[in-house]
Structure formats: structure tokens, C-alpha cells
Design a protein around this motif. Structure first.
Motif, PDB file in Angstrom:
ATOM      1  N   ARG A   1       7.715   8.991  -4.840  1.00 38.62           N
ATOM      2  CA  ARG A   1       7.742   7.619  -5.346  1.00 38.62           C
ATOM      3  C   ARG A   1       8.408   7.543  -6.722  1.00 38.62           C
TER       4      ARG A   1
ATOM      5  N   HIS B   1       0.416   8.043  -5.735  1.00 40.81           N
ATOM      6  CA  HIS B   1       1.129   6.909  -6.304  1.00 40.81           C
ATOM      7  C   HIS B   1       2.360   7.310  -7.116  1.00 40.81           C
TER       8      HIS B   1
ATOM      9  N   SER C   1       0.848  -1.205   0.000  1.00 39.32           N
ATOM     10  CA  SER C   1       0.000   0.000   0.000  1.00 39.32           C
ATOM     11  C   SER C   1       0.881   1.252   0.000  1.00 39.32           C
ATOM     12  N   MET C   2       2.014   1.151   0.676  1.00 37.65           N
ATOM     13  CA  MET C   2       2.948   2.280   0.708  1.00 37.65           C
ATOM     14  C   MET C   2       3.448   2.597  -0.707  1.00 37.65           C
ATOM     15  N   VAL C   3       3.843   1.550  -1.435  1.00 34.22           N
ATOM     16  CA  VAL C   3       4.365   1.759  -2.789  1.00 34.22           C
ATOM     17  C   VAL C   3       3.271   2.286  -3.719  1.00 34.22           C
ATOM     18  N   LEU C   4       2.057   1.769  -3.563  1.00 34.06           N
ATOM     19  CA  LEU C   4       0.977   2.142  -4.480  1.00 34.06           C
ATOM     20  C   LEU C   4       0.321   3.472  -4.103  1.00 34.06           C
ATOM     21  N   GLY C   5       0.632   3.974  -2.923  1.00 38.52           N
ATOM     22  CA  GLY C   5       0.016   5.219  -2.494  1.00 38.52           C
ATOM     23  C   GLY C   5      -1.465   5.067  -2.182  1.00 38.52           C
ATOM     24  N   LEU C   6      -1.880   3.845  -1.887  1.00 40.56           N
ATOM     25  CA  LEU C   6      -3.288   3.603  -1.552  1.00 40.56           C
ATOM     26  C   LEU C   6      -3.451   3.593  -0.038  1.00 40.56           C
TER      27      LEU C   6
END
Lengths: 424, 325
Positions: free
Chosen positions: B188, B150, A197-202
Motif C-alpha cells: 500500500r 494498512h 477496506s482494501m485501502v485501509l487494510g481493515l
């Protein structure tokens, strides 16, 4: 009513610790005998190499009617249940209007009886209009036939209302079902909170949200002595809390949705809203802990968590899409493929989780092949491999990420009240 | 058939065979080669346009739709200019004036725009994955111009290009992203791009906005700006995304500026050739003081110019790959 004999099947009935190759005779809609040399019947079913199980029971199905007939109707949902091998289902009260009056309970019963597919048991609201503020008329609802109470998929947020509901429910000896979640800790969450979730920004739903609620619920069940059924268990911490509570003798049963037993949060990288479920798909360590919970009896029930949603609701941005998967037709196949084939559970344990225990959790006179009980029987081909084709679903909704997936094991014949409802 | 530069005055390299991407959705999925192709194409286009000023015609006859479902001035204008500098037509589309407010779904809106013979859509949306959803449902190229927290791949690339212009390489540099990492798409995209090009990346900010889990991806995590400053070749000072936060992750803006604001005093601890960057819009006095933002180490305005170069490159490469398909 024509008599049926099922020959040479492996009869597994955990309710009487039965696991043997034998014949099963059905007469007048009831189980008449199990054994050999039972004579002949009007209808013969050859079941060599098959498993003869008590009809599967699902504690957690959304039928969506009345109010959301674009997702599912009582007729389509019960037909889907038969397709999946389920002879009894309990339906959640998240309809519109909600299932909080006698009339609503009777409406569902009447529609189910007209559909004449599987047995339908009604779970009515704990609170009026499922708003979590005032108790629904539990006594009247129980008398009308509600077998349990829940505000699911909403959690019972107000602790004082929940405690009062548990105390009150003791008079009728009906279970309360809660979806354990502290919304403050999961609000706007779309998936498991972790490195994915951290990587996906969700936004993530932290296990704390489920575990704090589980801990609270168990404490309330312990002090009130009421019957609690915890729905939607998905975390390592919840499993451990339930294990310890059961060790102390708390009157609790618990369930897990099939999706939470084999998919990890990694799949959210596709941003496919068909993977959006609540509780969310978590990491492998949580799955491992839940499987261990199934093995040692901490988790009693495997449910489909059937949540059909029309495609126009799912084909949208991830935050707009509702939670849920249309699951009931593939639950047995997923369970055999992901739990039995890899050796996590044997067939008797699986059937206990899919039939005997769910019936027991809701105190239903189901989930057994005892002589004299109504003949609800599911014959399972444990070896057949088949491809999921959501176009063939009886469910009106095809919100599944498993289309085209090859599964092992399927219900081949389904008998309800001594009548054959499905024969492939 | 490949797009070739037809402009008589300049000679743009053809799209290399290694570039197969019809969409630009994020830098995480790109290979090092892809990132270098984007970078070198951007550098080339910047030179060929006299610093993103002059017009070419390599995208003549193409139409680019700007579909911004979230407010933006800088990125939208940057993409528009990039498209027009290459000779393309542009269509502007805003969420507020669109059919979305009449209940049309995102996919239907995109399909409608596509039916106007659009070659690429530049999509900004507040929900992660929305450009990915569209890429599965339309035939034209999709360029992600920021999907929630994202990714924002062209922002990541323009930051990389700016460092590359100043230093000639990314290999071995220490680059710190400072501030709100949790809600930052810029962070990111930078992390993935910088790491693939061999930089050491530090994420630094309050513990409520910087997850320890970044360490699993080979990123250094720090909560103290003062500790890391002396080691940094580049500081990228992120804006606090107040609009995305449900609970304020730190007690006050004053406390944030005290702990993470880049000011003259902190500059004294930095390397002599440190680069100060900010994706903007900058909040003077919060993450950066005016003397630092306007000082000799600041390359903030170079970033803005390079944004056009990177977006020209992205449009050129993706629409060209789409034509091969």
C-alpha cells in the motif's frame, strides 16, 4: 389525572390514515377525541406548526442492565428514549445474565416500572444463555411478558435450532428476530468489505454474509409459516430478497438502523471506532437500495439500533472496540434531516416506520392515536435546528460520531400514558 | 523555531516551509512535494553520514521512543540506529514487557511514555489506524512503523529511494508489487508513493490476494507474473503474510512458488537492467530463489541501508515540524 389538549397540530396517524390539522384531547390517560371544538382541558399545549404523532416505538434497543451498567441502565436508557421521542422500546437480551428466564424478564419489567419513563417490552433469548445450542423456555418467557425472541446481536447461527424455534414460536404467535449474518463470511470484520477496506487494510464484512443469512431466514419463515422480523438490513441484495419474499406472501417484517441510511464506509478513513457498527456502514449504492426499500414498503421499520458503550471500551484499537453507537436520542433528528428534508420520505411514511410499523412487527398495542387507546404521543417540531451535544445525553454512553452535528427536527413534547414526560 | 543543522562538519538543508507534518502516518495522505522532501532529505542525510555510518547531532537533546506492539527486529533496529545517528536518545518499549499486559490501554501507555518528555514515538501495531488513534491523543510526533496491513510509510520510502538511487527518477518506470497485496502494508505505501512520483504500478499475485478494486485507483492488476515480467523495470517481491490470514488463500507454498516465485528461468524474460527488490524477511525458495536474491540485479541490501536514511529523514522532518507548532 389532569386532562391535556393539544391544539392546532398536524395530526399524523398512519394507523388510521389520518393527516389533518386538528386538536387532540387526552383524558384519564387515554386518547379521548380528535377534532375541533373539543372544549378545554387542565393543560393546554399549543402545537401550531408541529406534528402530533403516535409515540415513537423502537424494536431494537440495548439497555445493558443487568451486567453492563457502565454502558447503560434501564433508567438511563429509558430516559434517553424519552429524550429521543420514543414512548415504547423493546430491549435486546444481551445482558448478563442473559434474558432467558422468567426472573430476568421480571427484573427488567420491574426496573422499567420503577424508572417510570417509557414503556419497555422485553425481547427474550431464543436459546439458553444466548449460546445458540438449546431452546430457551419460550412458553414460560412469553407468559412472563416477553413479546419476542432473539439472540441478537448474535445471529441465529444453527439452522436446525432456528427452524425449531420458528416452528415452536407459532404456538404463541410471537415473532422471532434475527440479525442475519453468516459469521464464517464476516469473522474479524471491522467494516464493509469494499475498496475502502482494501485501502485501509481493515478486514471487511462482505454483503454475502448478510444476504445468505437473509435468504435462509426467509426460506425458513416461508416453510414454517412463523412470524419473522429481520433486523439490521443493510444491503441491496437483502432488500431484493425481502421484496420478493413479501411478494410471495411470506410473513416477514424488516428493519434498518438509522446509521445505515446515510453514512458510507468512506467515514472509516478516520479510523474512529464510533463508526464501527454491525451491520457495517456500506457504500452509497446499498444506501440507495435501502431507501428504495423504505419507500416501497420492503423495509417496514427504522430503528435506532441503540448500542451504548462506555468510552473506555471505544477509546481503543479498532479491532478491540465493540460495535455500536448511542443513537436513540438523535434517531428522529437524523431521520428527518437525512430522509425527510432531502425528499426521500414524507412525514406520514416516516411516522409509519418509527411508530405504527414497529408496534405492528412486535404485535404491540401501540403506535396509534385511536380513540380509547393509551395516550402515548410525541409532538415533533419538524423545522427546529439543533446541535447534537453528547454531554447532554441522558444515555450513560456518548459513543456517537455525530457530536456537534446540526440536525433538523426533534421531539418537543413526549407524553406516556397521558403524562407529560418531556417538554422542551 | 526551526531545527537547523548544528553539526560543524556538515551542512544539512533546513526543513522547507512546505513540510508541515508533525506525524508520518502513511504515504496516501502525502503530497508529491512531501514525498520529494522526504526523499531528498534522506539522500542528503545518507551522504552526510557517509552512507548512514557517521553520527550527526541535529537531533541532539531529543528523545525518540520505539513502541513496537508487534514483533520486529529490522524496522525497530533501523529506527533506533537512525535516531542515534542523528544524536537523539532512544527509549525501547515492547508490548510483552509493558503495562499493556497488565491491562493498560494503548492510549494510557502512550501518554505515560510521552510524559517522559519524548519528542517522537515510532509505533508498530497489528491493527490499522492505531498510530492515527495515538496521533489524536498525544502531543509528540507519531511515526507509523507499520499498522497491520494498512501502511508502512518508511518502507515505501526506502523502496522508492532505492529505485531513485539506481535510476535517478521514478517517472515513467513500471514497478510491479508481486505476491500478497491484501495483507501487505508495504504494498500500500509503495502504491501511493510510486504513483505520486509518476511510476506505473502493477500489483500481481493470486486472485485471492490481489483485489480487482485496485484498478479504481489507477493500478494495473495482473494474476500472471510471466505476462508482466518483460515490461517491468522493478519487481518488488513481497513475503506471504501467513500470520494475518484466516483461511489460506492458495493451496500450497509449492503452488505459489510455481506461479509467482522469481527464479533464474523467469529472469531470462526480464529487462537487462531490471531491479529485484524484497522488503524482507525473504523466504528463499518461495517468492525468490537464492540465485536471484543474491544475483547482480538484486538491490535488497541497499534497501536495508536506505531504511536508515529514510528514517533519519522522517525523524528530522516530523520533530522539526512539531517544534514549529
Amino acid at each position: 389525572m389532569p386532562s391535556i389538549i393539544i391544539r392546532n397540530g398536524r395530526i399524523i396517524d398512519p394507523s388510521q390514515s389520518l393527516d389533518e390539522v386538528a386538536d387532540l384531547l387526552i383524558q384519564d390517560g387515554k386518547i379521548a377525541a380528535i377534532g375541533t371544538d373539543l372544549g378545554t382541558a387542565d393543560k393546554e399545549i399549543e402545537a401550531t406548526g408541529k406534528i402530533v404523532s403516535p409515540g415513537l416505538v423502537d424494536t431494537h434497543v440495548q439497555l445493558r442492565e443487568p451486567g453492563f451498567e457502565e454502558d447503560e441502565t434501564i433508567e438511563s436508557g429509558t430516559a434517553a428514549a424519552i429524550n429521543g421521542g420514543f414512548t415504547s422500546i423493546a430491549c435486546l437480551p444481551n445482558t448478563s445474565p442473559t434474558t432467558d428466564t422468567q426472573a430476568q424478564v421480571q427484573f427488567i419489567q420491574q426496573k422499567a416500572s420503577q424508572a417510570n419513563n417509557c414503556h419497555v417490552f422485553v425481547i427474550a433469548c431464543v436459546s439458553k444463555n444466548r449460546e445458540g445450542q438449546e431452546l430457551a423456555e419460550m412458553g414460560i418467557l412469553a407468559q412472563a411478558g416477553a413479546v419476542a425472541f432473539s439472540d441478537a446481536p448474535h445471529p441465529l447461527q444453527k439452522t436446525d435450532l432456528f427452524r425449531r424455534a420458528l416452528e415452536y414460536s407459532r404456538m404463541f404467535d410471537v415473532p422471532i428476530l434475527d440479525h442475519p449474518e453468516i459469521p464464517e463470511l464476516s469473522q474479524s470484520g471491522l467494516m464493509h468489505s469494499g475498496s475502502i477496506s482494501m485501502v485501509l487494510g481493515l478486514s471487511g464484512m462482505h454483503p454475502d454474509s448478510e444476504e445468505l443469512a437473509t435468504g435462509r431466514d426467509l426460506r425458513l419463515a416461508e416453510t414454517t409459516g412463523a412470524r419473522l422480523h429481520l433486523m439490521d438490513i443493510s444491503t441491496e441484495g437483502s432488500v431484493e430478497l425481502i421484496r420478493r419474499a413479501k411478494g410471495r406472501g411470506v410473513n416477514v417484517s424488516s428493519e434498518i438502523c438509522i446509521a445505515n441510511l446515510h453514512l458510507t464506509d468512506e467515514v472509516m478513513r478516520t479510523f474512529d471506532s464510533n463508526y464501527k457498527v454491525n451491520p457495517p456502514l456500506r457504500s452509497q449504492s446499498h444506501i440507495d437500495a435501502c431507501i428504495a426499500g423504505l419507500q416501497d414498503g420492503t423495509i417496514d421499520v427504522i430503528t435506532s439500533g441503540h448500542a451504548p458503550r462506555a468510552s473506555e471500551k471505544k477509546m481503543t484499537e479498532l479491532d478491540q472496540a465493540p460495535f455500536g453507537m448511542s443513537q436513540i436520542e438523535i434517531t428522529l433528528g437524523l431521520a428527518i434531516t437525512n430522509l425527510v428534508v432531502p425528499g426521500h420520505l414524507d412525514f406520514p411514511t416516516l411516522i409509519r416506520k418509527l411508530s405504527t410499523n414497529p408496534a405492528k412487527a412486535l404485535k404491540l398495542d401501540k403506535g396509534t392515536l385511536s380513540v380509547g387507546t393509551t395516550a402515548d404521543v410525541t409532538i415533533i417540531d419538524p423545522k427546529v435546528t439543533w446541535k447534537v451535544d453528547s454531554n447532554q445525553f441522558a444515555s450513560l454512553s456518548t459513543n456517537t460520531p455525530f457530536n456537534e452535528l446540526t440536525l433538523t427536527g426533534r421531539a418537543e413534547t413526549v407524553i406516556v400514558d397521558g403524562t407529560i414526560k418531556l417538554q422542551r | 523555531m526551526k531545527v537547523t543543522a548544528t553539526d560543524s562538519a556538515v551542512d544539512i538543508s533546513p526543513v522547507p516551509d512546505t513540510w508541515q507534518r508533525r506525524h508520518l502516518l502513511g504515504l496516501e495522505a502525502l503530497s508529491k512535494d512531501d514525498i520529494l522532501t522526504l526523499l531528498h532529505t534522506a539522500v542528503e542525510l545518507k551522504a552526510a553520514t557517509g552512507g548512514c555510518r557517521d553520527k550527526l547531532s541535529i537531533l541532539q537533546g531529543k528523545t525518540i521512543a520505539n513502541m513496537f506492539f508487534e514483533n520486529s527486529t529490522r524496522t525497530r533496529n533501523s529506527f533506533s540506529l537512525a535516531a542515534r545517528r542523528l544524536g537523539a536518545d532512544t527509549v525501547e518499549f515492547s508490548a510483552s514487557s509493558s503495562s499493556l499486559s497488565k491491562g493498560e490501554t494503548l492510549i494510557d501507555t502512550a501518554k505515560t511514555i510521552e510524559a517522559m518528555n519524548v519528542d517522537a514515538m515510532v509505533v508498530r501495531h497489528s491493527t490499522p489506524g492505531s498510530p492515527h488513534l495515538l496521533s489524536q491523543n498525544v502531543g509528540c510526533s507519531i511515526l507509523n512503523a507499520g499498522d497491520g496491513p494498512h501502511e508502512h510509510p518508511t518502507q515505501g520510502m526506502l523502496d522508492i529511494m532505492t529505485i531513485f538511487e539506481q535510476r535517478g527518477t521514478l517517472e515513467g518506470l513500471t514497478v510491479a508489487m508481486v505476491g500478497d497485496i491484501t495483507y501487505s502494508r508495504t504494498a500500500r505505501s509503495n502504491i501511493w508513493g510510486l504513483k505520486k512520483l509518476g511510476a506505473h504500478v502493477i500489483v500481481c499475485g493470486p486472485s485471492t490476494l490481489v483485489s480487482k478494486a485496485w484498478e479504481d485507483f489507477g493500478v494495473e492488476v495482473s494474476y500472471s507474473l510471466d505476462n508482466i515480467i518483460p515490461r517491468c523495470d522493478v519487481l518488488n517481491l513481497l513475503r506471504i503474510q501467513f500470520e494475518r490470514q484466516y483461511t489460506r488463500p492458495f493451496p500450497s507454498v509449492r503452488e505459489y512458488a510455481f506461479l509467482y516465485g522469481m527464479n533464474r528461468k523467469r529472469m531470462e524474460q526480464a529487462k537487462d537492467d531490471i531491479l529485484i527488490m524484497a522488503p524482507g524477511p525473504i523466504n528463499r525458495g518461495v517468492e525468490i530463489t537464492p540465485d536471484v536474491a543474491d544475483g547482480p540485479h538484486s538491490v535488497i541490501l541497499h534497501q536495508v541501508t536506505n531504511g536508515i536514511a529514510v528514517r533519519m529523514a522522517a525523524l528530522y522532518l516530523t520533530t522539526s515540524a512539531n517544534q514549529q507548532a
